[in-house]
Design an enzyme around this catalytic site. Structure first.
Site, PDB file in Angstrom:
ATOM      1  N   THR A  51       0.782  -1.152  -0.045  1.00 17.89           N
ATOM      2  CA  THR A  51       0.066   0.079   0.143  1.00 17.89           C
ATOM      3  C   THR A  51       1.028   1.285  -0.104  1.00 17.89           C
ATOM      4  O   THR A  51       1.975   1.349  -0.010  1.00 17.89           O
ATOM      5  CB  THR A  51      -0.971   0.090   1.119  1.00 17.89           C
ATOM      6  N   CYS A  52       0.458   2.223   0.021  1.00 15.74           N
ATOM      7  CA  CYS A  52       1.188   3.555   0.153  1.00 15.74           C
ATOM      8  C   CYS A  52       1.841   3.776   1.566  1.00 15.74           C
ATOM      9  O   CYS A  52       3.020   4.514   1.517  1.00 15.74           O
ATOM     10  CB  CYS A  52       0.399   4.908  -0.023  1.00 15.74           C
ATOM     11  N   ASN A  53       1.580   2.864   2.414  1.00 15.52           N
ATOM     12  CA  ASN A  53       2.184   3.209   3.653  1.00 15.52           C
ATOM     13  C   ASN A  53       2.939   1.884   4.077  1.00 15.52           C
ATOM     14  O   ASN A  53       3.783   1.901   4.903  1.00 15.52           O
ATOM     15  CB  ASN A  53       1.258   3.471   4.816  1.00 15.52           C
ATOM     16  N   ARG A  54       3.024   0.705   3.181  1.00 17.95           N
ATOM     17  CA  ARG A  54       3.831  -0.322   3.744  1.00 17.95           C
ATOM     18  C   ARG A  54       3.757  -1.398   2.699  1.00 17.95           C
ATOM     19  O   ARG A  54       3.292  -1.229   1.771  1.00 17.95           O
ATOM     20  CB  ARG A  54       2.854  -1.096   4.761  1.00 17.95           C
TER      21      ARG A  54
END
Length: 84
Positions: A51-54
């Site tokens: 995802t955009c964070n992980r």
């Protein structure tokens, strides 16, 4: 036979944005990483989350082998900087 669940990855808690951007995976990157993970002798099952964070690889591995070095290497080599 028992197996160990092993997770390697990084997130907004563990890596700055410029590192996460380098490891961002698009659809092709996720499929390639999954293929590379399943090619490891110690890995029986795997899921790739990006995802955009992980970015994480969740694997089911043989307990008598240490999969972390191979998993980490595959994850680090997978980064293309593509949008997740």
């Amino acid at each position: 036979m028992t197996h160990d669940v092993v997770i390697v990855g990084l997130s907004h808690h563990t890596a700055p944005v410029h590192i996460r951007e380098q490891l961002a995976l698009g659809e092709d990157g996720r499929e390639r990483l999954l293929h590379d993970l399943l090619a490891l002798e110690s890995v029986r099952e795997a899921v790739v989350l990006s995802t955009c964070n992980r970015v994480e690889a969740v694997t089911c591995c043989h307990p008598e082998q240490d999969p972390v070095p191979g998993l980490t290497e595959r994850l680090l080599l997978s980064g293309t900087g593509a949008a997740a």
